[in-house]
Scaffold this motif. Structure first.
Motif, short mmCIF file in Angstrom:
data_model
loop_
_atom_site.label_atom_id
_atom_site.label_comp_id
_atom_site.label_asym_id
_atom_site.label_seq_id
_atom_site.Cartn_x
_atom_site.Cartn_y
_atom_site.Cartn_z
N MET A 83 0.60 -1.43 0.01
CA MET A 83 0.15 0.06 -0.16
C MET A 83 0.89 1.23 0.12
O MET A 83 0.52 2.24 -0.61
N ASP A 84 1.98 1.26 0.87
CA ASP A 84 2.82 2.42 0.71
C ASP A 84 3.41 2.63 -0.73
O ASP A 84 3.34 3.88 -1.27
N CYS A 92 0.69 4.19 -3.11
CA CYS A 92 0.27 5.59 -2.94
C CYS A 92 1.39 6.41 -3.62
O CYS A 92 1.14 7.38 -4.10
N GLU A 93 2.69 6.09 -3.41
CA GLU A 93 3.95 6.62 -3.96
C GLU A 93 3.44 6.74 -5.51
O GLU A 93 3.73 7.70 -6.50
N GLU A 116 0.79 8.83 -6.91
CA GLU A 116 1.18 10.47 -6.94
C GLU A 116 2.26 10.56 -8.14
O GLU A 116 2.30 11.55 -8.56
N PRO A 129 -4.95 9.69 -3.91
CA PRO A 129 -4.02 8.71 -4.17
C PRO A 129 -4.45 7.29 -4.54
O PRO A 129 -4.14 6.70 -5.20
#
Lengths: 315, 446
Positions: free
Chosen positions: B212-213, B216-217, B220, B260
């Motif tokens: 998940m981290d 999101c990156e 974006e 995001p």
């Protein structure tokens, strides 16, 4: 960017109910999160699968599922032992179908004998079900409850029309009770209240919001279960904090999709796997919406659902 | 977060010019707040207001179309977590995976199978919605060949291209120009190049994250590279991970308006075990996937999954109805019983199921009662003697019957005399109150 998971925690908790005796005891419920949401809270009990057996041979089951039990279904105890020893059943659901006035009208005494024989032969928990004839069930289940006294078995189903007698019998013999109403959260709540007002312990109650089959009302059961579970957890409604039952097999194995041969409907594909998929998809949808206990018929469907449950634990 | 009508009103020109179709700017603002109109209807709105309102009025999960033409699939726009709150909007697409390492004949068979998968189910046409072409070989030439094969064997099916190789992506996208494909496989190592290829081909970019981290990156990053349409894969593969991540994504988008993750989700259900694959695909249907990818699309599996999707995506506020007509159950002869009930789908399924259980062939008249059950329809005046008599009279059924006898539900026993008055020559018999009384009732008639 690190992601902050939007976790949700609830104040409510489902009662943890043990059914059965000794090593065979199975624990249902106990969670304080939505189904399989162990990533955000405690979810101790795993859902259990009970195999359905009947007190009479399953003449009304379609071939694809009847065949599996051909060698054992002549006697309910042999049938149950096969499910326990060879199929790994977590529990046995004995449906006293033959007591129905249209299916042989077997007497309450004979039904109670079957229950006693069954309890002597199996180790896993027993779920004793009537024939869904509200009037006959009252006499049959009272005798069956006496036969199962203090075995921590489950008995049902108590419905609006007969709950007083059946709940009293469950209470007198120290059994767990299934309360069933028809696809309405308010009816479930009301019946649970009526039963607990008789002095029945809510921690011995299992709610059956009424099952259905894929394509034949599945979405009603699915959403009633989600609503009951949300009311129990998010609104902390004690009257709905019971484990839930989905009595899947009896609804699935009477629909056309589990019976029509491929030769008649080629676009529906192979009948064998279609029937199994029908039961397994129905059962797994109800697991996702909140069922803690499933009653199923086909071992391949139960096997697939077990694999699915094991994968749901991998997070 | 969504703005209120009054907050929106403050940003509008306040000229009450009516060009938007609303009588006043305030009325327009209220409609905007309820998402019943769009900002582009206002010709005089300032750039500043556009920016502020655009961000606030965009649906929390971006609407994206997969494919073009009659078989395109709408994704996104979902507004709730649970189907009892409000109807789930856009039914998820089922995609079958075809690898470029397959022999051509096998790839062709899978494409033809998908293209011919359409079945009619309770009035809806349902099918395998898309092909997921996978660049397993890593070879751009083989991938291109597979994409070409798809455009001849299943030209109108939407396509998802699965590759991490920007060159392979470019070649295959070339055969799918203007087809609104998904280019899936943008990861930390290739996102800039993949974003370029997707933008150039006006394709949707599929993000292939590890967690998940990273997801999101990557979204974006893609946004900063000018990509607007994306589908998301958090890397979840086990059923438990799929439930967890899809729940987090839906919650973050709806409850936190977290941009995001405000995109449709692609879920990989692929399993060697076909039955397990069916159940994991079912989880995708129930829990928030917009695209579900599978290894095989066999007919038994399609029927089960199409049915599940139909169930989950029905409107909980509109009772499901079946068509008004006289249904034959079994092969009823001229002496077979003739029954009537209402057209609420559950009523119909339960009544017809019990008739099937009885093994007595029957005719069952299903009358349009706007989807209400027998008692409710009677109470609401939709299942009255006059209406029943009219339906039976106009149906022309009497020509098929030896005896003019109609069995009515026990709950409306009170209607029997009135129906007999309005249907001269007919005998009205009162049946059981509950459907489960039907087998005994029908058998007793001999």
């Amino acid at each position: 960017m690190p992601f902050t998971p939007p976790k949700e925690s609830f104040s409510g908790k489902i009662c943890e109910i043990g059914i059965g005796r000794g090593d065979g005891t199975v624990s249902l419920g106990g969670q304080s999160v939505m189904p399989f949401h162990s990533f955000e809270g405690a979810a101790p009990g795993k859902p259990a699968i009970a195999f359905e057996v009947q007190d009479v041979p399953p003449d009304d089951w379609p071939e694809t599922v009847k065949d599996v039990f051909r060698d054992v279904s002549g006697d309910p105890v042999t049938w149950a032992a096969y499910c326990q020893d060879s199929l790994g059943a977590d529990a046995i659901a004995l449906r006293l179908a033959g007591t129905h006035p249209d299916r042989g009208d077997i007497s309450a005494e004979r039904a109670a004998e079957t229950v006693s024989r069954m309890l002597a032969a199996i180790k896993v928990p027993l779920i004793i079900l009537g024939s869904n004839h509200a009037e006959k069930d009252t006499s049959v289940l009272v005798r069956a409850a006496e036969a199962a006294k203090q075995t921590n078995s489950v008995i049902g189903k108590a419905q609006e029309a007969n709950y007083k007698t059946i709940a009293a019998a469950a209470m007198a013999n120290d059994l767990k009770l299934i309360a069933m109403s028809e696809l309405d959260i308010n009816l479930s709540k009301q019946l649970n209240i009526l039963i607990t007002q008789m002095g029945f312990d809510r921690e011995k109650l299992i709610t059956d919001p009424m099952s259905s089959a894929l394509s034949y009302g599945l979405e009603y059961t699915y959403s009633v279960m989600e609503r009951i579970r949300l009311a129990a957890l998010a609104q902390n409604d004690p009257t709905l904090q019971t484990p839930m039952l989905a009595d899947v097999g009896m609804y699935v194995w009477k629909v056309k999709e589990t019976q029509a041969p491929e030769a008649d409907l080629p676009e529906w594909g192979e009948l064998g796997r279609r029937g199994v998929a029908w039961e397994a998809v129905t059962a797994s949808a109800f697991l996702v919406s909140g069922a803690d206990l499933l009653i199923m018929r086909h071992p391949d469907a139960a096997g697939a659902v077990k694999k699915f449950m094991a994968e749901m634990e991998v997070q | 977060m969504a703005l209120t009508g009054v907050e929106i009103f403050k940003l509008l020109p306040k000229t009450n010019c009516k060009k938007c179709g609303q009588p006043t700017c305030l009325a327009f603002a209220m409609k905007l707040a309820q998402r019943q109109t769009s900002l582009d209807k206002c010709p005089d709105v300032s750039e500043e207001a556009k920016e502020k309102l655009g961000a606030a009025s965009a649906p929390p999960i971006r609407p994206i179309t997969l494919g073009t033409g009659a078989k395109c699939v709408k994704m996104g726009e979902e507004m709730v977590l649970f189907r009892h709150e409000k109807k789930f909007v856009n039914p998820c697409a089922f995609a079958v995976e075809i690898k470029d390492t397959l022999a051509t004949a096998d790839a062709e068979r899978k494409m033809e199978e998908a293209a011919a998968s359409e079945i009619d189910r309770v009035g809806q046409k349902l099918r395998v919605d898309a092909l997921y072409l996978s660049n397993d070989s890593g070879d751009p030439a083989r991938f291109l060949e597979l994409a070409r094969l798809a455009s001849t064997k299943a030209p109108d099916l939407p396509v998802i291209l699965g590759t991490v190789n920007p060159d392979a992506a470019e070649g295959a996208l070339g055969t799918l120009a203007g087809k609104k494909a998904v280019l899936y496989g943008a990861n930390a190592g290739n996102i800039s190049a993949m974003a370029e290829k997707a933008k150039a081909a006006k394709a949707t970019l599929g993000i292939a994250a590890k967690n998940m981290d990273e997801l999101c990156e990557l979204t974006e990053k893609a946004k900063s590279l000018g990509v607007e349409d994306m589908v998301l894969d958090s890397g979840a593969r086990s059923a438990g991970e799929i439930l967890r991540d899809n729940t987090y994504m839906r919650r973050a988008a709806l409850k936190k308006n977290f941009k995001p993750l405000g995109f449709p989700v692609i879920t990989f259900a692929n399993r060697a075990d076909g039955m397990l694959e069916t159940l994991v695909a079912g989880l995708g249907v129930e829990k928030y996937a917009s695209i579900v990818v599978m290894n095989e699309a066999e007919r038994w599996k399609n029927l089960a999954l199409f049915s599940l999707r139909q169930n989950i995506y029905t409107d909980p506020q509109v009772p499901m109805q079946v068509q008004q007509k006289i249904y034959k159950i079994g092969e009823p002869g001229p002496k077979a019983p003739f029954l009537i009930t209402t057209n609420f789908s559950l009523t119909f399924f339960i009544v017809s199921g019990e008739i099937e259980n009885s093994k007595v062939a029957c005719r069952l008249a299903v009358m349009d009662s706007e989807g209400l059950s027998v008692l409710t329809a009677w109470a609401a005046g939709k299942f009255t003697a006059g209406k029943i008599a009219q339906f039976i009279g106009e149906s022309g059924i009497e020509g098929e019957l030896e005896q003019r006898e109609l069995v009515i539900p026990g709950y409306v026993a009170i209607l029997s005399g009135a129906i007999e008055d309005k249907l001269p020559g007919w005998k009205i018999t009162v049946g059981p109150r509950e459907a489960n009384g039907l087998p005994a009732f029908l058998k007793a008639r001999g």
